[in-house]
Design a protein around this motif. Structure first.
Motif, mmCIF file in Angstrom:
data_model
loop_
_atom_site.group_PDB
_atom_site.id
_atom_site.type_symbol
_atom_site.label_atom_id
_atom_site.label_comp_id
_atom_site.label_asym_id
_atom_site.label_seq_id
_atom_site.Cartn_x
_atom_site.Cartn_y
_atom_site.Cartn_z
ATOM 1 N N LEU A 31 0.863 -1.305 -0.108
ATOM 2 C CA LEU A 31 -0.078 -0.049 -0.006
ATOM 3 C C LEU A 31 0.610 1.342 -0.083
ATOM 4 O O LEU A 31 0.673 2.229 -0.783
ATOM 5 C CB LEU A 31 -0.852 -0.020 1.197
ATOM 6 N N LEU A 32 1.836 1.116 0.668
ATOM 7 C CA LEU A 32 2.824 2.259 0.853
ATOM 8 C C LEU A 32 3.414 2.574 -0.583
ATOM 9 O O LEU A 32 3.730 3.601 -0.789
ATOM 10 C CB LEU A 32 3.685 2.427 1.856
ATOM 11 N N LYS A 35 0.942 4.221 -2.615
ATOM 12 C CA LYS A 35 0.925 5.595 -2.270
ATOM 13 C C LYS A 35 2.094 6.506 -2.783
ATOM 14 O O LYS A 35 1.823 7.416 -3.382
ATOM 15 C CB LYS A 35 0.865 5.870 -0.620
ATOM 16 N N ASN A 39 0.173 11.108 -6.459
ATOM 17 C CA ASN A 39 0.234 12.340 -5.695
ATOM 18 C C ASN A 39 -1.014 12.865 -5.750
ATOM 19 O O ASN A 39 -1.582 13.263 -6.705
ATOM 20 C CB ASN A 39 1.249 13.389 -6.500
ATOM 21 N N GLU A 40 -1.446 13.242 -4.539
ATOM 22 C CA GLU A 40 -3.018 13.793 -4.458
ATOM 23 C C GLU A 40 -2.794 14.984 -3.660
ATOM 24 O O GLU A 40 -2.414 15.023 -2.278
ATOM 25 C CB GLU A 40 -4.004 12.919 -3.556
ATOM 26 N N PHE A 46 -4.329 10.647 1.659
ATOM 27 C CA PHE A 46 -3.361 9.883 2.006
ATOM 28 C C PHE A 46 -2.708 10.074 3.363
ATOM 29 O O PHE A 46 -1.801 9.389 3.887
ATOM 30 C CB PHE A 46 -2.203 9.660 1.019
ATOM 31 N N TRP A 49 -2.842 7.295 5.867
ATOM 32 C CA TRP A 49 -1.987 6.280 5.637
ATOM 33 C C TRP A 49 -0.738 6.059 6.484
ATOM 34 O O TRP A 49 0.396 6.131 5.829
ATOM 35 C CB TRP A 49 -1.811 5.753 4.148
ATOM 36 N N CYS A 54 -2.940 -0.938 8.543
ATOM 37 C CA CYS A 54 -3.427 -0.552 7.544
ATOM 38 C C CYS A 54 -5.003 -0.939 7.370
ATOM 39 O O CYS A 54 -5.700 -0.467 6.439
ATOM 40 C CB CYS A 54 -2.607 -1.098 6.104
ATOM 41 N N TRP A 58 -7.394 3.450 7.443
ATOM 42 C CA TRP A 58 -6.725 4.226 6.443
ATOM 43 C C TRP A 58 -7.598 4.178 5.421
ATOM 44 O O TRP A 58 -8.422 3.484 5.094
ATOM 45 C CB TRP A 58 -5.774 2.849 5.930
#
Length: 367
Positions: A31-32, A35, A39-40, A46, A49, A54, A58
């Motif tokens: 998951l990381l 992420k 890019n948000e 995120f 997170w 998790c 999350w």
């Protein structure tokens, strides 16, 4: 001694509870990595997170309670979630979908939808690495490249939505092996080639949405083998040949959009006499011949658009027997003769009949 036993028992309890409640480190790492490739910048979805577990808090992540493996990732850029409402905006995200997602081999749902700026390709490892995936929804991004050729191995997939991207190549022939597929949406891409002729093997499918691509070849008659199919939209492509008459005999088909293609030949009478079809748009093709005089008391069209073709002859009088016709468009053909009296003609505007050879009568000029 009793104190030592109690201490050891407490340690064992903590270790067991941690192993039960926390997600596996490998899932967290995957998951990381997912992420890190995205890019948000506006909503901070995120930010949650973090930490070792998790499975808890999350954003968009949920786990199978029996084994704490990551089961669902649901990240939608258009949502009624409080994060979006507070920000007063829809989501925007750039980056790409990392192949690390394929390490989450117990994933049943992968939704990364409507973020507008996500690019890159569909990870090629998805079909072979996510055997129990049921929902794959990547709609509304800028994903490019081809649909992986072995997508047909996702035997449990029920929803495949890749619409509104920049996918190229062909529809993989293996897609007809998705025996559980109910919803297929590949619309608004740059897909070329043919629709697999044995698409009728998708017997569970209820929606087939393939519009706004560059598909060519003919419409497979095997569509008619899909009993549950209610919605076919293959408009705005480059399809040619005849419309299969079998489509008019499908038991639950209610919407058929074939407009803006290169279809030719006559309109199958089965389409116009179907008691189930209520939206039929076959405009902007090269259909010719006369309009079949097959309407009756069971005819119920909310939309019947036959405009911009090469239809000849007169408007069938049986149209006035229809139970209901909402929007009717016969413009830009070669029709001739008097427009029948009564419903539905008494509520239609002149634009429904414009640019024909010699139609007359209300709402056009008198005969």
């Amino acid at each position: 001694m009793g104190t030592m036993k109690l201490f050891l028992a407490t340690l064992v309890t903590l270790a067991v509870s941690f192993s039960v409640d926390a997600c596996p480190p490998a899932d967290r790492a995957a998951l990381l990595a997912l992420k890190a490739a995205l890019n948000e910048p506006y909503l901070g979805i995120f930010n949650s997170w973090s930490g070792t577990d998790c499975c808890t808090n999350w954003y968009g992540v949920s786990c199978d309670p029996t084994n704490q493996r990551v089961a669902d990732i649901v990240l939608r850029g258009e949502s009624e979630d409080p994060i979006f409402e507070k920000a007063g905006r829809s989501g925007y995200m750039t980056g790409s979908i990392s192949p690390s997602v394929c390490q989450l081999d117990r994933l049943t749902t992968l939704v990364v939808a409507d973020w507008k700026g996500i690019t890159g390709e569909i990870p090629a490892c998805i079909p072979s690495s996510l055997p129990i995936l049921r929902i794959l929804d990547l709609v509304g991004n800028q994903i490019s490249g081809k649909i992986p050729a072995d997508f047909g191995s996702l035997g449990r997939l029920t929803v495949l939505n890749l619409a509104d991207n920049k996918l190229t190549g062909t529809i993989p022939p293996s897609i007809v092996n998705l025996g559980s597929l109910m919803h297929l949406d590949l619309s608004s891409n740059k897909l070329a080639g043919v629709i697999p002729s044995d698409v009728g093997k998708l017997t569970m499918m209820s929606r087939a949405l393939l519009s706004r691509n560059q598909l060519s070849g003919s419409i497979p008659s095997s569509f008619a083998n899909i009993y549950r199919l209610a919605d076919i939209d293959i408009s705005m492509n480059q399809l040619s040949g005849l419309i299969p008459a079998q489509l008019g005999s499908m038991p639950v088909l209610s919407t058929l959009n074939l407009d803006s293609n290169r279809l030719s030949g006559n309109i199958p009478s089965s389409l116009l006499s179907s008691a189930g079809l209520n939206i039929l748009n076959i405009s902007r093709n090269s259909l010719d011949g006369n309009l079949p005089d097959v309407f009756g008391s069971k005819t119920y069209f909310t939309v019947l658009d036959l405009s911009y073709n090469k239809l000849r002859g007169s408007i069938p009088k049986s149209l006035s027997l229809a139970r209901y016709i909402g929007h009717l468009d016969l413009s830009y053909n070669h029709l001739c003769g008097p427009i029948p009296l009564g419903s539905p003609f008494d509520h239609l505007q002149a634009s429904s009949f414009a640019n024909n050879d010699c139609l007359c009568g209300s709402p056009l000029r008198t005969c």
